[in-house]
Design a protein around this motif. Structure first.
Motif, mmCIF file in Angstrom:
data_model
loop_
_atom_site.group_PDB
_atom_site.id
_atom_site.type_symbol
_atom_site.label_atom_id
_atom_site.label_comp_id
_atom_site.label_asym_id
_atom_site.label_seq_id
_atom_site.Cartn_x
_atom_site.Cartn_y
_atom_site.Cartn_z
ATOM 1 N N ARG A 151 0.848 -1.200 0.000
ATOM 2 C CA ARG A 151 0.000 0.000 0.000
ATOM 3 C C ARG A 151 0.876 1.240 0.000
ATOM 4 O O ARG A 151 1.951 1.270 0.592
ATOM 5 N N LEU B 78 -2.873 6.415 -2.411
ATOM 6 C CA LEU B 78 -3.165 5.486 -3.507
ATOM 7 C C LEU B 78 -3.551 4.096 -3.029
ATOM 8 O O LEU B 78 -4.129 3.316 -3.786
ATOM 9 N N LEU C 141 -10.400 4.351 -5.594
ATOM 10 C CA LEU C 141 -11.493 4.164 -6.547
ATOM 11 C C LEU C 141 -12.595 3.260 -6.023
ATOM 12 O O LEU C 141 -13.589 3.015 -6.717
ATOM 13 N N THR D 19 -7.597 -3.647 -13.399
ATOM 14 C CA THR D 19 -8.580 -2.758 -14.004
ATOM 15 C C THR D 19 -8.934 -3.233 -15.411
ATOM 16 O O THR D 19 -8.075 -3.346 -16.277
ATOM 17 N N SER E 8 -14.440 1.498 -12.656
ATOM 18 C CA SER E 8 -14.139 2.867 -12.224
ATOM 19 C C SER E 8 -15.383 3.526 -11.651
ATOM 20 O O SER E 8 -16.494 3.296 -12.137
ATOM 21 N N SER F 67 -8.185 1.167 -2.154
ATOM 22 C CA SER F 67 -7.955 1.926 -3.376
ATOM 23 C C SER F 67 -8.815 3.169 -3.320
ATOM 24 O O SER F 67 -9.941 3.121 -2.807
ATOM 25 N N LEU G 73 -3.675 0.618 -5.207
ATOM 26 C CA LEU G 73 -4.008 0.833 -6.612
ATOM 27 C C LEU G 73 -2.833 0.549 -7.545
ATOM 28 O O LEU G 73 -3.022 -0.116 -8.578
#
Length: 553
Positions: free
Chosen positions: A83, A87, A125, A99, A287, A123, A90
């Motif tokens: 990690r 971020l 996102l 992704t 996303s 993440s 990610l």
């Protein structure tokens, strides 16, 4: 005097008798008292022993609870891929091509192999997430969230419905995206007609009619192409829409017309459902940028949803008109829509939204499950033969109608479906957002975190399923020849109060379809091995190019 003396002299015998009687009575009393005292003493001893045992058990429980409390680790100690500040993981996910990946399940399987049965994944996102892959933890999660099972998902669909320009949905979104009190308001009222076997079984004969017609369609395709065509999945979509239309609208939609043009309403509906799922996959999984700006996938989703609603609504209104036009005192079968419209606490828009979601969710799910199951039967001739034997014993040369009594006797067929859904699960697992802190796998997970119980990983675990890579339906039979199966190890329809409300309908459709296929055909498959393509609903990786031969010619 003398006589009196004689009387007195004679009495010692009576006195002796009385004395002996008194002595005997006293002895009995003494013995009784002694026995009573002994019993009381023993009871007291037992009570003291029980009290000591209880105290010891309580002390042991207290010590154990204290030990467990000391053993519980914080969220910071949960194993995790690398990690970075802000971020999270990610960069790691991007590096591993998560992704947009069609094989996202491999990423999650790899996480479990690398970091263990409890994994932390963060993440910017997506919500803070914990992945679990042990049945005991899955069961604990389901039970802890039973009263209010919050499931983050279909948020884009909720946004579209709540923000509809004409307020068509009256500020509500339906049971797919809703949570909390609004979700339960609708769910509690629709689940009885949807989950009650006596209601669902009313549609067996109608579903069987559709399936028998589709069997003839398969024969025509085999004759035309020498095998099932590359787009045979679309043919199964047609069967699925026709079948769910019977339940949702109580009418035939004409999906099985061999000359069905591409611009017909059934085909447009099928294409729209596929487009909607493709867009949902992008906005819900790949996303969440759509939450801040209307991305192209979100705009496409909104347009496709509007178009789907326009066509579906017309069919719903026509079916509703038939229901409302029934004469008072008509004792015919009560349709599902009629039951829902007559249910206290459900508005007309509630019913329309629910029927819309039935049409929307009832095509891809059963179709893909059947595609995977037919593949497994085709590449495992021994299982196919055993299933055909059961079908022959139950149905014989039955041309129709098939009944729910027939389905009840097809125990091996049901095991086949369970095993197929273990090997090729349609979803990765069960998702819940915690309302309260809870311990999972020895870690204290804070409220607000999303927990994903990966039944996909559990279903493929050799420790839980011996010979896990093999297609062995027998493992699900009552005597469990391969060992006991944890009830929370495989959950194709979810579990608890948020279990799929259409489960009984979907299972009935699949049982009827497979029974008729096995009754009439042998199935073969001679192409590349089948895998899962990861989407909102998993899809087969290869065209369903089966070769079928009639068993009776």
């Amino acid at each position: 005097m003398l006589r009196a003396v004689r009387c007195v002299v004679r009495r010692p015998g009576a006195l002796a008798l009385q004395a002996r009687s008194l002595s005997t009575s006293s002895l009995h009393q003494a013995r009784s008292l002694s026995a009573s005292s002994l019993h009381q003493a023993r009871s007291l001893s037992t009570s003291l022993h029980q009290a000591r045992a209880t105290d010891a058990a309580q002390q042991h429980a207290t010590q154990r609870d204290a030990a467990e409390k000391e053993a519980v680790k914080s969220i910071d100690e949960v194993p995790s891929p690398p990690r970075w500040p802000v971020l999270g993981s990610l960069p790691y996910m991007i590096y591993h091509r998560l992704t947009g990946s069609k094989k996202i399940f491999r990423f999650f399987v790899g996480l479990v192999e690398a970091y263990g049965p409890v994994v932390r994944l963060e993440s910017p996102l997506s919500p803070k997430t914990i992945l679990i892959s042990r049945p005991d933890d899955c069961e604990a999660l389901i039970r802890a969230t039973m009263n209010n099972p919050i499931r983050d998902g279909f948020e884009s669909l909720k946004k579209i419905r709540v923000e509809a320009v004409d307020d068509y949905f009256e500020g509500k979104a339906g049971i797919l995206p809703e949570n909390g009190a609004e979700w339960w308001r609708v769910r509690s009222r629709v689940q009885t007609p949807m989950m009650k076997s006596s209601v669902v079984s009313c549609y067996v004969t109608l579903m069987d009619d559709v399936t028998l017609e589709f069997m003839d369609r398969m024969a025509a395709l085999q004759q035309q192409y020498g095998e099932m065509p590359k787009d045979f999945q679309t043919e199964i979509y047609k069967w699925a829409l026709e079948s769910v239309g019977l339940v949702a609208l109580n009418r035939r939609l004409g999906c099985l017309d061999p000359n069905l043009p591409a611009d017909s309403e059934p085909m447009i509906l099928i294409d729209l459902v596929n487009d909607i799922f493709a867009c949902l996959n992008k906005v819900e999984i790949e996303s969440e940028l759509w939450k801040y700006i209307p991305t192209k996938p979100f705009r496409t989703l909104r347009a496709k949803h509007k178009e789907f609603l326009k066509i579906a609504e017309r069919h719903i209104l026509e079916a509703e008109a038939v229901v409302r036009g029934k004469e008072e005192g008509d004792n015919g079968d009560v349709t599902l829509m009629e039951r829902l419209l007559l249910t206290d606490g459900l508005t007309r828009k509630d019913v329309i939204t629910f029927i819309l979601d039935m049409l929307f969710a009832g095509i891809d799910t059963t179709s893909h499950a059947l595609g995977f199951t037919m593949y497994l039967l085709a590449v495992t001739p021994s299982v196919q033969s055993k299933l055909q034997q059961e079908v022959d014993a139950v149905l014989g040369d039955l041309g129709g109608p098939l009944t729910h009594q027939h389905l009840a006797r097809l125990t091996y067929l049901k095991a086949v479906v369970k095993e197929a859904m273990r090997l090729f699960p349609l979803v990765n697992g069960v998702v819940r957002t915690l309302e309260h802190d809870m311990v999972l796998g020895g870690y204290l997970i804070p409220k607000g975190w999303m927990v994903v119980a990966f039944s996909l990983v559990m279903g493929w675990d050799e420790a839980l399923f011996p010979r896990a890579k093999e297609f062995i339906p027998e493992r699900w039979l009552r005597h469990r020849p391969l060992g006991a199966i944890h009830p929370y190890a495989v959950l194709p329809f979810g579990a608890g109060t948020r279990m799929c409300v259409g489960r009984r309908i979907a299972e009935q459709e699949m049982y009827i379809f497979l029974a008729r296929v096995m009754q009439r055909y042998n199935i073969e498959y001679h192409y590349d091995d089948m895998e899962i393509i990861s989407r909102l609903v998993s899809t087969p990786s290869q065209p369903l190019r089966f070769n079928i031969t009639d068993r009776h010619t």
